[in-house]
Design a protein around this motif. Structure first.
Motif, short mmCIF file in Angstrom:
data_model
loop_
_atom_site.label_atom_id
_atom_site.label_comp_id
_atom_site.label_asym_id
_atom_site.label_seq_id
_atom_site.Cartn_x
_atom_site.Cartn_y
_atom_site.Cartn_z
N SER A 241 0.82 -1.21 0.00
CA SER A 241 0.00 0.00 0.00
C SER A 241 0.85 1.27 0.00
CB SER A 241 -0.93 -0.01 1.21
OG SER A 241 -1.80 1.10 1.18
N ARG A 242 0.23 2.34 -0.48
CA ARG A 242 0.83 3.67 -0.44
C ARG A 242 -0.27 4.65 -0.10
NH1 ARG A 242 -0.60 2.33 -5.47
NH2 ARG A 242 -1.49 3.95 -6.82
N THR B 46 -5.96 3.75 -1.76
CA THR B 46 -7.35 3.42 -1.44
C THR B 46 -8.31 4.46 -2.00
OG1 THR B 46 -7.25 4.59 0.68
CG2 THR B 46 -6.66 2.25 0.68
N VAL B 47 -9.57 4.09 -2.06
CA VAL B 47 -10.60 4.97 -2.60
C VAL B 47 -11.90 4.73 -1.85
CG1 VAL B 47 -11.30 3.28 -4.35
CG2 VAL B 47 -11.72 5.71 -4.76
N VAL B 48 -12.73 5.75 -1.76
CA VAL B 48 -14.06 5.60 -1.16
C VAL B 48 -15.03 5.21 -2.26
CG1 VAL B 48 -15.97 6.76 0.02
CG2 VAL B 48 -13.60 7.24 0.70
N PRO C 269 -20.85 3.96 0.92
CA PRO C 269 -19.47 4.40 0.74
C PRO C 269 -18.55 3.79 1.79
CG PRO C 269 -20.98 6.25 0.57
CD PRO C 269 -21.78 5.10 1.09
N ALA C 270 -17.41 3.30 1.33
CA ALA C 270 -16.42 2.69 2.22
C ALA C 270 -15.05 2.84 1.57
CB ALA C 270 -16.74 1.21 2.45
N ARG C 271 -14.02 2.94 2.40
CA ARG C 271 -12.67 3.11 1.86
C ARG C 271 -11.93 1.78 1.83
NH1 ARG C 271 -9.33 7.04 0.69
NH2 ARG C 271 -10.56 8.69 1.67
N GLY C 272 -11.36 1.49 0.66
CA GLY C 272 -10.59 0.27 0.52
C GLY C 272 -9.83 0.27 -0.79
N GLY D 281 -7.32 1.93 5.47
CA GLY D 281 -7.26 3.37 5.58
C GLY D 281 -6.05 3.93 4.84
N GLN D 282 -5.96 5.24 4.77
CA GLN D 282 -4.89 5.89 4.02
C GLN D 282 -3.53 5.76 4.70
OE1 GLN D 282 -6.64 9.84 3.34
NE2 GLN D 282 -6.80 9.32 1.17
#
Length: 367
Positions: free
Chosen positions: A274-275, A279-281, A289-292, A336-337
């Motif tokens: 990851s960086r 991720t995106v919502v 809406p969810a972030r992953g 998460g970010q």
């Protein structure tokens, strides 16, 4: 000796934990094992119940109590989906039509109409779940997507449980004021489902206020303790949130990397590489809406699509694609970010111990 800020000390004293850190409840990603490990490290362990059948709640709680330190607080988390009525046939048919080219490409068979309106394993907090809470009598019950109806909430309170709920804006926090004992302030950077619940627009245009901006404004707006969530994966994030006025923090992505989390190898690989922009919502996975991490459907149809049925009904139609091509059409891989700084540390207990030690190191350097 490191001294936690006064608000953090008060939260620890109230709930009987060593450090003001909450292991976030992440449905289908962690269970009582990670929660008990977190408790053994002196932080608040959490059992996600959103995808548990009501009769599975008591056994999970019992397992926690048998493996956590005696007297460790028990925290149960539930989804509260007031709009959980199954979508119309026309709406589901539109979603299946949207996915038709992908069914053809992969050779996957679309789900039947009966499957499309099945419960999908995610249930809103209801009579059965409330009855389970009354039997288990946890120390804390938290809700995501707003609070349940008053009658159910009154029954939860009658057990003696402390009530927590997520807010993603100051307006939501104010709406919860007077009804909860703690507000969980979820910043835009947080992984998983957005806990937004005010206004119809929160489904298509979810509020995305960053943690640094959200925490102090919610702290100023409510008179109850605030737990910060989002972009907190090491001691620096913990201490920063406390400096903004939070009484504690909720950490999720770091616990996804625990050896005893429930995520699959593909999800672990995505976390490993990851960086900050990974991720995106999106609403494509579940209808909310969810972030992953994005899959091909998110990239080509989303990230937010008006064709997606209501939560939690959207995921049924995409499951055959995931089975046919698990990488291109993989299921939800929430993160998460701050995933890039959430290094693997061992099991849930080891993750929690490291977080406490790292936060104390950072805090000590400032004192």
């Amino acid at each position: 000796m490191v001294v936690w800020p006064a608000l953090a000390r008060a939260l620890c004293a109230r709930y009987g934990v060593r450090a003001p850190i909450v292991q976030a409840p992440m449905a289908d990603a962690v269970d009582w094992r990670v929660a008990a490990g977190a408790a053994r490290a002196g932080v608040l362990g959490s059992i996600p119940c959103a995808t548990l059948a009501p009769d599975a709640i008591a056994p999970a709680a019992q397992n926690f109590r048998e493996t956590a330190p005696e007297g460790a607080p028990l925290h149960l988390n539930f989804f509260t989906t007031h709009d959980a009525a199954a979508p119309t046939v026309a709406r589901q048919e539109r979603w299946v039509e949207e996915l038709a080219p992908y069914y053809k490409e992969t050779g996957a068979t679309p789900p039947s109409n009966a499957d499309l309106v099945a419960t999908n394993g995610r249930a809103s907090f209801d009579e059965a779940a409330c009855a389970a809470v009354e039997v288990v009598r946890p120390d804390i019950v938290s809700f995501h997507f707003g609070l349940p109806e008053d009658a159910l909430l009154d029954r939860v309170r009658a057990t003696g449980a402390s009530v927590w709920c997520t807010a993603t804006t100051v307006a939501e926090a104010k709406a919860l004021s007077g009804c909860v004992d703690v507000v969980i302030a979820q910043g835009a950077e947080a992984g998983g489902h957005r806990g937004s619940f005010l206004g119809d627009g929160c489904y298509m245009k979810p509020p995305l206020v960053g943690t640094m901006a959200l925490i102090p404004q919610i702290v100023d707006a409510v008179s109850v303790p605030v737990i910060a969530a989002g972009a907190i994966a090491d001691g620096r994030g913990v201490v920063a949130a406390l400096a903004l006025g939070a009484s504690g923090v909720s950490v999720g992505t770091a616990f996804l990397r625990a050896e005893d989390s429930l995520i699959n190898d593909g999800h672990r690989a995505a976390l490993e590489s990851s960086r900050d922009e990974a991720t995106v919502v999106t609403n494509v996975y579940s209808g909310r809406p969810a972030r992953g991490f994005a899959n091909r459907l998110v990239r080509e149809l989303g990230p937010i699509s008006p064709a997606v049925p209501e939560f939690p009904w959207a995921s049924t139609a995409v499951k055959p694609l995931a089975a046919a091509d698990p990488e291109a059409f993989h299921g939800s891989r929430w993160a998460g970010q701050a995933a890039a700084i959430a290094s693997p540390r061992g099991d849930g207990e080891a993750v929690a111990r490291w977080l406490v030690a790292d936060a104390e190191r950072v805090l000590g350097a400032l004192q």
